[in-house]
Design a protein around this motif. Structure first.
Motif, short mmCIF file in Angstrom:
data_model
loop_
_atom_site.label_atom_id
_atom_site.label_comp_id
_atom_site.label_asym_id
_atom_site.label_seq_id
_atom_site.Cartn_x
_atom_site.Cartn_y
_atom_site.Cartn_z
N VAL A 111 2.26 -2.70 11.34
CA VAL A 111 2.63 -2.05 10.08
C VAL A 111 1.51 -1.07 9.67
CG1 VAL A 111 3.34 -2.44 7.68
CG2 VAL A 111 3.96 -4.11 9.45
N GLY A 112 0.41 -1.60 9.16
CA GLY A 112 -0.71 -0.73 8.80
C GLY A 112 -1.29 -0.01 10.01
N HIS A 158 0.85 -1.19 0.00
CA HIS A 158 0.00 0.00 0.00
C HIS A 158 0.89 1.25 0.00
CE1 HIS A 158 -3.01 2.70 2.40
NE2 HIS A 158 -2.75 3.18 1.20
N THR A 210 8.47 -0.34 5.82
CA THR A 210 8.12 -1.40 6.77
C THR A 210 7.37 -2.54 6.07
OG1 THR A 210 7.89 0.33 8.41
CG2 THR A 210 7.14 -1.83 9.07
N GLN A 211 6.47 -2.15 5.15
CA GLN A 211 5.76 -3.22 4.41
C GLN A 211 6.76 -4.04 3.58
OE1 GLN A 211 1.80 -1.97 2.50
NE2 GLN A 211 2.82 -0.04 2.91
N GLU A 228 8.70 -6.21 6.19
CA GLU A 228 7.93 -7.18 6.97
C GLU A 228 7.10 -8.13 6.12
OE1 GLU A 228 8.25 -7.43 10.26
OE2 GLU A 228 9.68 -5.77 10.24
N HIS A 229 6.64 -7.66 4.98
CA HIS A 229 5.71 -8.49 4.21
C HIS A 229 6.18 -8.82 2.80
CE1 HIS A 229 2.52 -6.60 7.02
NE2 HIS A 229 3.06 -7.65 7.56
N ARG A 278 -0.28 6.96 13.40
CA ARG A 278 0.45 8.23 13.16
C ARG A 278 -0.36 9.18 12.28
NH1 ARG A 278 4.92 4.45 13.28
NH2 ARG A 278 4.73 4.14 11.03
N GLU A 279 -1.09 8.63 11.34
CA GLU A 279 -1.97 9.48 10.51
C GLU A 279 -3.05 10.13 11.38
OE1 GLU A 279 -1.98 10.08 6.80
OE2 GLU A 279 0.05 9.64 7.47
N PHE A 317 1.03 2.84 11.01
CA PHE A 317 0.89 3.94 10.05
C PHE A 317 -0.39 4.73 10.34
CE2 PHE A 317 -1.46 5.05 6.10
CZ PHE A 317 -0.67 6.09 5.64
N ALA A 343 -1.39 13.48 -0.86
CA ALA A 343 -2.50 14.43 -0.95
C ALA A 343 -2.08 15.88 -0.74
CB ALA A 343 -3.57 14.06 0.07
N ASP A 344 -1.06 16.09 0.06
CA ASP A 344 -0.64 17.47 0.33
C ASP A 344 0.63 17.83 -0.42
OD1 ASP A 344 -2.80 18.05 2.01
OD2 ASP A 344 -1.86 16.96 3.64
N ASN A 354 6.09 9.49 7.70
CA ASN A 354 5.18 8.37 8.01
C ASN A 354 4.88 7.54 6.76
OD1 ASN A 354 3.53 6.78 9.68
ND2 ASN A 354 1.70 7.99 9.17
N PHE A 414 6.09 3.71 6.33
CA PHE A 414 5.05 2.69 6.12
C PHE A 414 5.42 1.80 4.93
CE2 PHE A 414 0.49 2.04 4.38
CZ PHE A 414 0.33 0.85 5.08
N ASP A 435 -6.17 8.97 4.65
CA ASP A 435 -5.70 7.69 4.14
C ASP A 435 -5.86 6.65 5.24
OD1 ASP A 435 -4.71 6.09 2.17
OD2 ASP A 435 -2.88 7.25 1.86
N VAL A 436 -6.39 5.51 4.87
CA VAL A 436 -6.50 4.41 5.83
C VAL A 436 -5.69 3.23 5.28
CG1 VAL A 436 -8.73 5.12 6.75
CG2 VAL A 436 -8.65 3.57 4.79
N PRO A 437 -5.16 2.39 6.16
CA PRO A 437 -4.27 1.33 5.67
C PRO A 437 -5.00 0.21 4.95
CG PRO A 437 -4.59 1.12 8.03
CD PRO A 437 -5.30 2.38 7.63
N ARG A 489 -8.52 17.86 4.08
CA ARG A 489 -7.61 16.74 4.36
C ARG A 489 -8.11 15.48 3.67
NH1 ARG A 489 -5.02 20.22 5.60
NH2 ARG A 489 -3.78 20.64 7.46
N TYR A 490 -7.15 14.78 3.10
CA TYR A 490 -7.42 13.45 2.59
C TYR A 490 -7.11 12.47 3.72
CZ TYR A 490 -6.68 9.23 -0.23
OH TYR A 490 -6.73 7.97 -0.76
#
Lengths: 435, 388
Positions: free
Chosen positions: B137-138, A151, A170-171, A174-175, B144-145, B141, A156-157, A163, A167, B128-130, B125-126
């Motif tokens: 991991v997700g 993922h 880490t993926q 780890e995966h 922190r979001e 993330f 967006a900004d 972060n 992320f 984002d979800v894992p 704001r957008y």
């Protein structure tokens, strides 16, 4: 006709195009025989593709988007799409997906005429396009093979945050890498990855030089129709190979030569003799009528000097290069930086920069029915860019690989009107300057 | 409150394209702020904890005349973004101090950028979800979001979002989810007592009202519904699927029920039902929200399903748990998530011997006769199969 063609029956090609065709053919052959030779196959996407990483595990790389566009260019996608629709897929959704699924149900025959084997792994780099996620769920449903998900958060900004990078890294740790190790049976070697990344960076330098050669007048390249060929190796199964470094070196030499001679781009009908209009184009091309579509431009002396589509598999012209000293972080930054993973304001800024830097006369959107990632918001982008640059903007609609959505007469009419408008505007500008 | 009054109140909220109730809330005290959000999911608890009102923006429905919005979108893009833009450019969303755009699909994602370009004075704001569901991991993330969003909302509101405030908000949303669960269980048990058009209006009210007010309204509705006896029809029981973003016209839901189907589960307003269990109200609230998202949230077309075996299981469970006899896929035209997912879900249902039918709609669809006929035929066929 603005081209210096000697014989229109013979399609004119640059040396690099011939070289690239050989590379692609060899990859299809490698895919066809992979399992016989004990090799594993990974399917993955163009944006955010982790080619260097896959090579570390000796995977042969298959790219369903490329198969779909090849099917489009070979006039086979229409049948595949209808096959997928007959089996229940909506007429509203992405035609790359339906071409892939239709092709699968028709025996998955590759452009080399040989069946493409079932992949051993689907590496889903979910970068800049929601449909990718569902596409691989659909493919997984058919193949029942392993899927590794990466993922990639959306910028967006307009910036990559720590972060986001963390992320993705880490993926990978780890995966993704453990899955690649398990499926391939090959242990991960980070130094091997560094070597590939080093090669990538060299090729990227030359690619950027080639794309930026379009800042010259006349431009020695077409950065959309020709550009898709130039980006082919680096966007697909070849980035990080020595062969690709050599390809971009020879392409650069070829373009340097054209530049020195003051030549325009090579079109299928020969060198473009007179550059009348310079355009920046947003959006992917149509593949089913690629040659006809291109002809609508070069017949009018129109050269595309910059395009967003040639950034879809990586944005390199604002400084990013794969960095062998930070191998996983650089893969993260690469994935995060692909064009459709940028926010609309960032895309507008990038395109305005192209309009200015490449001295374009106009901005054209080729809006693709299949691709909401590109298309949603393009009408606002068009107005913004027109307002900021003062240059006329045009808008046409086609599709990637669905021949039902390429209306040749409509597209040609629109383009001709648009080109006339640009010429009139240019003439008025020249009149004012003369006065 | 009597049942009719509750339903009328919800209907008035639903019909009001000027967001008058939100304006009244905002004007009731100085310094109040309102944050809009698109479907499918945002953590509303954070907005609430900052002292602001979360408001669900669900497009313009079938009563809004879209004049400007069509100029922003090609014909092959769904309807909800164009009517949302219409609401904004006609000033109806001026009451909002900011907008959150969840990672629902590419269209909603890109709408966040359009908002940044068009409404530069607004907070955008957008969210984002894992799509990686490993807590370390997700989950890390997303935590922190959430922290970033917490900081941004605190700055906008001028109110620090303390852990205590956030846990209190989580508690209120837990109560709201419990009330909704009770409502859904009641409808599932006795769908003639809680017709889906009414349940839908009640859920829509929750997109506008303060959370505690909405919770009370649900309790009042259930009590009022239990107090009367409504006729039982010989309808079949169906789950509707695909309505998680662009909203169906109310007439579509009425048509399905009039055609002989009781809707016993659905995917409306998932923001209010996203988390399937209570979120703990002690400890680190961001971590708790993140864990809830990873460990017990709904499956919908906007989420990745990590294994082939799990695909469609959530829908099958919904059918089983609600004792439904079939599924109606009602997807918005040009909705990538719903339409790409549908063949996989249909395959999963087929493997379980569950019947389904499918059609498309737009939020402004006016002609319901074909839908009524299709739903009616589906209901008849289920009845015939049941008899066999």
């Amino acid at each position: 006709m603005n081209t210096a063609a000697t014989d229109t029956a013979d399609v004119q090609k640059e040396e690099s195009m011939i070289l690239q065709k050989a590379m692609i053919s060899a990859n299809y052959d490698a895919l066809s025989t992979a399992h016989e030779e004990g090799k594993k196959i990974s399917s993955t996407f163009v944006p955010g593709n982790l080619n260097e990483l896959l090579m570390c595990f000796d995977f042969v790389r298959n790219l369903p988007e490329i198969n779909a566009l090849q099917a489009g260019m070979r006039k086979k996608s229409g049948g595949y799409i209808m096959e997928a629709e007959r089996s229940g897929h909506s007429e509203d959704v992405c035609t790359y997906v339906k071409t892939d699924l239709g092709m699968m149900s028709k025996g998955q025959v590759g452009p080399n005429g040989k069946p493409l084997p079932t992949p051993d792994l689907l590496l889903l780099s979910y970068t800049g396009c929601f449909t990718f996620m569902k596409w691989f769920e659909l493919v997984r449903d058919q193949y029942d093979c392993e899927t590794a998900m990466l993922h990639v958060p959306y910028q967006a900004d307009g910036k990559i945050t720590e972060n986001m990078r963390h992320f993705v890294v880490t993926q990978l740790k780890e995966h993704v890498i453990p899955t690649l190790e398990r499926v391939s049976g090959v242990k991960f070697d980070i130094d091997r990855l560094r070597e590939y990344l080093r090669e990538s960076a060299k090729a990227e330098d030359d690619l950027v030089w080639v794309l930026q050669s379009a800042k010259n007048r006349p431009s020695p390249i077409d950065a959309y129709f020709g550009g898709v060929y130039y980006c082919g190796p680096i966007f697909t199964a070849f980035r990080g190979t020595r062969e690709t470094t050599d390809y971009y070196r020879s392409l650069r030499v070829e373009v340097e030569d054209r530049l020195a001679k003051g030549l325009g781009p090579v079109t299928p009908e020969g060198t473009l003799e007179e550059e009348r209009i310079r355009l920046v184009v947003e959006g992917p091309p149509n593949w089913t009528h690629f040659r006809d579509f291109w002809k609508m431009f070069y017949d009018e002396g129109v050269v595309v000097v910059a395009s967003s589509y040639t950034k879809v598999g990586g944005v390199y012209d604002f400084g990013f290069r794969h960095d062998p000293d930070n191998p996983l972080e650089t893969l993260a930054d690469y994935c995060l930086g692909c064009y459709t993973n940028h926010s609309l304001p960032s895309r507008v800024d990038m395109l305005c920069n192209y309009m200015d830097e490449y001295q374009a006369d106009g901005f054209l959107v080729n809006s693709i029915k299949s691709c909401n990632s590109f298309s949603a918001g393009q009408l606002l982008m068009l107005r913004e860019i027109e307002e900021r640059t003062g240059k006329p903007a045009g808008f046409i609609e086609t599709d990637l690989v669905d021949p039902r959505y390429f209306s040749s007469a409509n597209v040609k009419n629109r383009l001709e009107s648009y080109f006339q408008m640009i010429e009139q505007k240019k003439a008025r500008g020249q009149d004012r300057t003369a006065a | 409150m009597a049942l009719e009054e509750i339903v009328e109140h919800c209907q008035n909220l639903y019909d009001d394209l000027d967001f008058s109730s939100v304006i009244r809330w905002k004007n009731a005290a100085s310094g109040r702020k309102v944050i809009g959000h698109m479907p499918v999911y945002v953590p509303r608890e954070l907005i609430h904890a900052a002292g602001m009102l979360p408001v669900g923006i669900l497009g313009g429905g079938d009563q809004l005349d879209v004049i400007h919005g069509d100029a922003y979108y090609q014909s092959y893009i769904c309807r909800i973004p164009r009517s949302t833009i219409e609401l904004a450019v006609t000033g109806r969303l001026d009451v909002l101090d900011g907008m959150l755009f969840p990672s629902t699909c590419d269209v909603i994602r890109n709408l966040s950028g359009m908002w940044q370009l068009k409404f530069q004075d607004k907070f955008v704001r957008y969210v984002d979800v894992p799509q990686d569901f490993d807590l370390d991991v997700g989950g890390a993330f997303y935590t922190r979001e959430l922290q970033q969003l917490r900081d941004d909302l605190a700055e906008l509101s001028g109110n620090e979002i303390t852990d205590e405030a956030l846990n209190a908000s989580i508690s209120l949303y837990n109560e709201n989810r419990q009330a909704i669960s009770e409502l859904y269980a009641y409808r599932s048990a006795q769908p003639w007592q809680a017709p889906t058009p009414e349940v839908y209006l009640l859920m829509r009210a929750g997109m506008l009202l303060p959370v505690d007010e909405h919770t009370s309204l649900i309790h009042d509705y259930i009590a009022a519904a239990k107090a009367i006896k409504r006729p039982v029809r010989d309808n079949c029981r169906v789950v509707v699927n695909g309505l998680f973003c662009e909203q169906p016209p109310l007439g579509l839901l009425k048509s399905i029920e009039m055609a002989g189907c009781y809707i016993v589960d659905d995917d409306f307003m998932l923001v209010a039902r996203w988390l399937l269990k209570d979120v703990p109200t002690n400890g680190d609230p961001l971590r708790n929200l993140s864990h809830a998202f990873i460990n017990y949230s709904v499956e919908t077309s906007c989420k990745y399903v990590p294994t082939r075996e799990a695909k469609g299981k959530f829908l099958i469970d919904s059918v089983r748990n609600s004792h439904a006899e079939g599924v109606i896929f009602s997807s918005p035209s040009f909705c990538d998530p719903a339409l790409l997912d549908r063949p996989m879900l249909q395959k999963a249902l087929t493997a379980q011997g569950i019947s389904y039918t499918a059609f498309k709609f737009a939020e402004n669809s006016g002609q319901m006769q074909p839908i009524r006929e299709q739903a009616g035929t589906f209901a008849d066929s289920i009845k015939l199969w049941s008899a066999a």
